[in-house]
Write a protein that holds these residues in place. Structure first.
Motif, PDB file in Angstrom:
ATOM      1  N   GLY A   1       1.416  -4.447   8.974  1.00  0.00           N
ATOM      2  CA  GLY A   1       2.564  -3.603   9.309  1.00  0.00           C
ATOM      3  C   GLY A   1       2.183  -2.509  10.287  1.00  0.00           C
ATOM      4  N   MET A   2       1.075  -1.818  10.002  1.00  0.00           N
ATOM      5  CA  MET A   2       0.648  -0.729  10.877  1.00  0.00           C
ATOM      6  C   MET A   2       0.196  -1.267  12.236  1.00  0.00           C
ATOM      7  SD  MET A   2       0.493   2.481  11.069  1.00  0.00           S
ATOM      8  CE  MET A   2      -0.085   3.589  12.351  1.00  0.00           C
ATOM      9  N   ALA A   3      -0.553  -2.374  12.215  1.00  0.00           N
ATOM     10  CA  ALA A   3      -1.004  -2.958  13.478  1.00  0.00           C
ATOM     11  C   ALA A   3       0.183  -3.421  14.317  1.00  0.00           C
ATOM     12  CB  ALA A   3      -1.945  -4.135  13.204  1.00  0.00           C
ATOM     13  N   SER A   4       1.176  -3.996  13.644  1.00  0.00           N
ATOM     14  CA  SER A   4       2.373  -4.450  14.349  1.00  0.00           C
ATOM     15  C   SER A   4       3.138  -3.283  14.943  1.00  0.00           C
ATOM     16  CB  SER A   4       3.275  -5.232  13.382  1.00  0.00           C
ATOM     17  OG  SER A   4       4.465  -5.618  14.017  1.00  0.00           O
TER      18      SER A   4
ATOM     19  N   LEU B   1      -2.942   6.734   7.019  1.00  0.00           N
ATOM     20  CA  LEU B   1      -2.272   6.319   8.248  1.00  0.00           C
ATOM     21  C   LEU B   1      -3.024   6.805   9.482  1.00  0.00           C
ATOM     22  CD1 LEU B   1       1.499   6.870   7.373  1.00  0.00           C
ATOM     23  CD2 LEU B   1       0.247   4.719   7.489  1.00  0.00           C
ATOM     24  N   VAL B   2      -3.495   8.053   9.401  1.00  0.00           N
ATOM     25  CA  VAL B   2      -4.272   8.598  10.513  1.00  0.00           C
ATOM     26  C   VAL B   2      -5.555   7.799  10.697  1.00  0.00           C
ATOM     27  CG1 VAL B   2      -5.558  10.595  11.341  1.00  0.00           C
ATOM     28  CG2 VAL B   2      -3.301  10.911  10.311  1.00  0.00           C
ATOM     29  N   ARG B   3      -6.216   7.495   9.560  1.00  0.00           N
ATOM     30  CA  ARG B   3      -7.456   6.710   9.640  1.00  0.00           C
ATOM     31  C   ARG B   3      -7.185   5.322  10.200  1.00  0.00           C
ATOM     32  NH1 ARG B   3      -8.344   9.082   4.517  1.00  0.00           N
ATOM     33  NH2 ARG B   3      -7.685   7.153   3.482  1.00  0.00           N
TER      34      ARG B   3
ATOM     35  N   SER C   1       0.838  -1.198   0.000  1.00  0.00           N
ATOM     36  CA  SER C   1       0.000   0.000   0.000  1.00  0.00           C
ATOM     37  C   SER C   1       0.873   1.246   0.000  1.00  0.00           C
ATOM     38  CB  SER C   1      -0.915   0.007   1.228  1.00  0.00           C
ATOM     39  OG  SER C   1      -0.153  -0.067   2.416  1.00  0.00           O
ATOM     40  N   LYS C   2       0.384   2.290  -0.641  1.00  0.00           N
ATOM     41  CA  LYS C   2       1.116   3.554  -0.674  1.00  0.00           C
ATOM     42  C   LYS C   2       1.076   4.229   0.690  1.00  0.00           C
ATOM     43  CE  LYS C   2       0.311   4.499  -5.578  1.00  0.00           C
ATOM     44  NZ  LYS C   2      -0.247   5.455  -6.564  1.00  0.00           N
TER      45      LYS C   2
ATOM     46  N   LEU D   1      -7.542   1.372  14.470  1.00  0.00           N
ATOM     47  CA  LEU D   1      -6.931   0.414  15.392  1.00  0.00           C
ATOM     48  C   LEU D   1      -7.083   0.863  16.839  1.00  0.00           C
ATOM     49  CD1 LEU D   1      -3.677  -0.376  13.378  1.00  0.00           C
ATOM     50  CD2 LEU D   1      -5.546  -1.973  13.821  1.00  0.00           C
ATOM     51  N   SER D   2      -6.965   2.173  17.074  1.00  0.00           N
ATOM     52  CA  SER D   2      -7.091   2.692  18.438  1.00  0.00           C
ATOM     53  C   SER D   2      -8.517   2.541  18.953  1.00  0.00           C
ATOM     54  CB  SER D   2      -6.680   4.170  18.478  1.00  0.00           C
ATOM     55  OG  SER D   2      -5.338   4.322  18.080  1.00  0.00           O
TER      56      SER D   2
END
Length: 400
Positions: free
Chosen positions: A338-341, A199-201, A192-193, A206-207
Motif C-alpha cells: 500500500g505504501m509503496a503503491s 510511515l516516515v521510516r 498494519s497499524k 523506499l526513497s
C-alpha cells in the motif's frame, strides 16, 4: 486464463478509469470552458496541473489507510470525495472555483489508483502480475479512446457542466460495482497499524531504494509525456488543425490505441526476454519516435498525418514500459504494498503535474511546443532507464 482472473481485470480496470476519466472526458470542452468562464488557455490548463499533483499527493494518504483498514474502505471514502469534487466543478461560476473543484476531485481519485495497484500485488507477483496489470490496462483503455468522444457527445446535449455531473454518476456506479464485485484482498492478520514514525521510516526506506525510485520515475516521466499531450492537444488539434470536438476525439482515440494494444504483449515478452529488457527497449523506441517527431515539426513538417503516425508509434513503445515498470517497482515490497503503491503513484503524478506546469508557458496552440515537451519527457525517461537497467544490460542478474 481463469474466469476469476478476467473478472478481476475487468473490475480493477473499470475502477482504474475513475481518475483518468475525469481528465479525458472534458478534453473536447476545453475551448468552451475558456470562453464560458471568460478566462485563458493557461488558466484552464492549470486545472490539469492541480489535478495531477493533488491526485499524486492524495495517494500518500490512501496507501497507509489501505494497509491499515484493507482495500475496500479507503476506496469508498475516496469515491465519496470524488463525487463532491465533481459537483463543485459542475457548479463552478469562475475558473478559480473550477480549479478548487478539480483539487477536491483529484483528492478522491487518488484512492482507486492506489487500491488497484495494491490489489494486483495482493493477488499476484512477477509475470502473472504483469499479465493482470496489462489486462487492467486493456479495460483502462476505454478511457482515452472513448472518454473524449463521450465528452463531445455530452456537450452537444448541454454545456461542459454536464460532463462533471456525469463523472459524479459514474463514481457512484463504481461504488455499487465495488460493493458487489470486489472482495477484500488484504486479510486482517496482514494489516498494519497506522504509525506515523513507521510511515516516515517506510518512506525513507523506499526513497532510499534506488531501484524502486528509478522504476517509479521511469513510469512517471513516461506517463508525463501523455499528460502534457492531454493538457495541450485539444487546443492544438482544434486550432492548428481545425478539428471539431468529435474529430479531435477520434484522433485522440487513434493515438491511444497503440499504447493499450501494445501493453497486452508486455507480459509474454517479459516472460521470454525479461521485464527489464522489454521495458528498456520500449523506452529506447519511445525516445527515438518522439525526438524524430519533434525534429520533423521543428523543420516545418508538422502535418496532422505525420503527428498522428509518429505518436502512434511512440505510444506503442510506451505500452511496453508502463506496466512492467509498475510491477517491478512493487515486486520487492509485498509487506508494504500500500505504501509503496501510494508513494510510487505520488511521484508519478507529481512528475506529470510539474512537467505540465513547466511546459504550459510555452504552449501556443501549435504542435512545436507540444512535441518538444513530449520529447523532453522521453529523454528524461531514457536517462533514468540507462541508470536503472544498467546491470541487466551488462548481463548481470536480471532486474526482474
Amino acid at each position: 486464463m481463469s474466469i476469476g482472473f478476467v473478472r478481476s481485470a475487468v473490475v480493477l480496470g473499470l475502477l482504474a478509469v475513475v481518475g483518468p476519466f475525469a481528465i479525458d472526458l472534458y478534453l473536447p470542452a476545453m475551448p468552451q470552458i475558456v470562453a464560458d468562464l471568460n478566462t485563458d488557455d493557461a488558466a484552464v490548463q492549470f486545472t490539469f496541473t492541480v489535478y495531477f499533483i493533488a491526485f499524486g499527493l492524495a495517494q500518500l494518504i490512501y496507501g497507509p489507510l489501505a494497509d491499515r483498514y484493507g482495500r475496500r474502505l479507503p476506496v469508498f471514502l475516496g469515491l465519496v470525495v470524488y463525487i463532491i469534487g465533481s459537483l463543485m466543478c459542475a457548479w463552478a461560476a469562475e475558473v478559480d472555483a473550477l480549479t478548487l473543484g478539480r483539487l477536491v476531485q483529484a483528492i478522491g481519485a487518488g484512492a482507486p489508483m492506489v487500491i488497484v495497484r495494491a490489489v494486483v500485488r495482493d493477488l499476484h507477483t512477477g509475470t502473472e502480475a504483469t499479465r493482470l496489470m496489462a489486462l487492467v490496462m486493456l479495460v483502462f483503455s476505454i478511457s482515452p479512446m472513448l472518454a473524449p468522444l463521450a465528452g463531445s457527445v455530452l456537450i452537444t446535449f448541454g454545456s461542459w457542466r454536464l460532463i462533471f455531473l456525469t463523472l459524479g454518476v459514474l463514481a457512484f456506479a463504481s461504488m455499487v460495482m465495488i460493493y458487489f464485485q470486489l472482495p477484500e484482498t488484504l486479510p486482517r492478520e496482514r494489516r498494519s497499524k497506522i504509525d506515523a514514525a513507521a510511515l516516515v521510516r517506510s518512506t525513507i526506506y523506499l526513497s532510499g531504494d534506488a531501484r524502486f525510485l528509478g522504476l517509479t520515475l521511469i513510469g512517471g516521466f513516461a506517463l508525463a509525456s501523455f499528460f502534457v499531450f492531454i493538457a495541450a492537444a485539444p487546443l492544438v488539434y482544434m486550432t492548428q488543425y481545425e478539428l471539431t470536438p468529435t474529430g479531435f476525439s477520434i484522433v485522440f482515440a487513434i493515438n491511444a490505441v497503440g499504447f493499450f494494444a501494445s501493453s497486452q504483449f508486455a507480459a509474454p515478452l517479459g516472460e521470454r526476454f525479461g521485464m527489464a529488457r522489454v521495458a528498456f527497449v520500449g523506452v529506447g523506441g519511445f525516445t527515438a519516435a518522439t525526438t524524430t517527431l519533434f525534429l520533423l515539426v521543428w523543420s516545418g513538417l508538422d502535418g496532422l498525418p505525420i503527428l498522428m503516425a509518429l505518436l502512434f508509434v511512440a505510444n506503442s513503445f510506451l505500452g511496453q514500459v508502463i506496466a512492467p515498470a509498475m510491477v517491478m517497482a512493487l515486486e520487492d515490497h509485498g509487506e508494504h504494498a500500500g505504501m509503496a503503491s501510494s508513494l510510487g503513484g505520488t511521484l508519478q503524478m507529481v512528475a506529470g503535474g510539474v512537467m505540465i506546469g513547466l511546459c504550459t508557458p510555452f504552449f501556443d496552440r501549435t504542435a512545436l511546443p507540444l512535441t518538444g515537451a513530449i520529447a523532453a519527457c522521453a529523454i528524461i525517461t531514457l536517462a533514468l532507464a540507462l541508470v536503472t537497467f544498467r546491470p541487466a544490460r551488462r548481463g548481470d542478474a536480471p532486474a526482474e
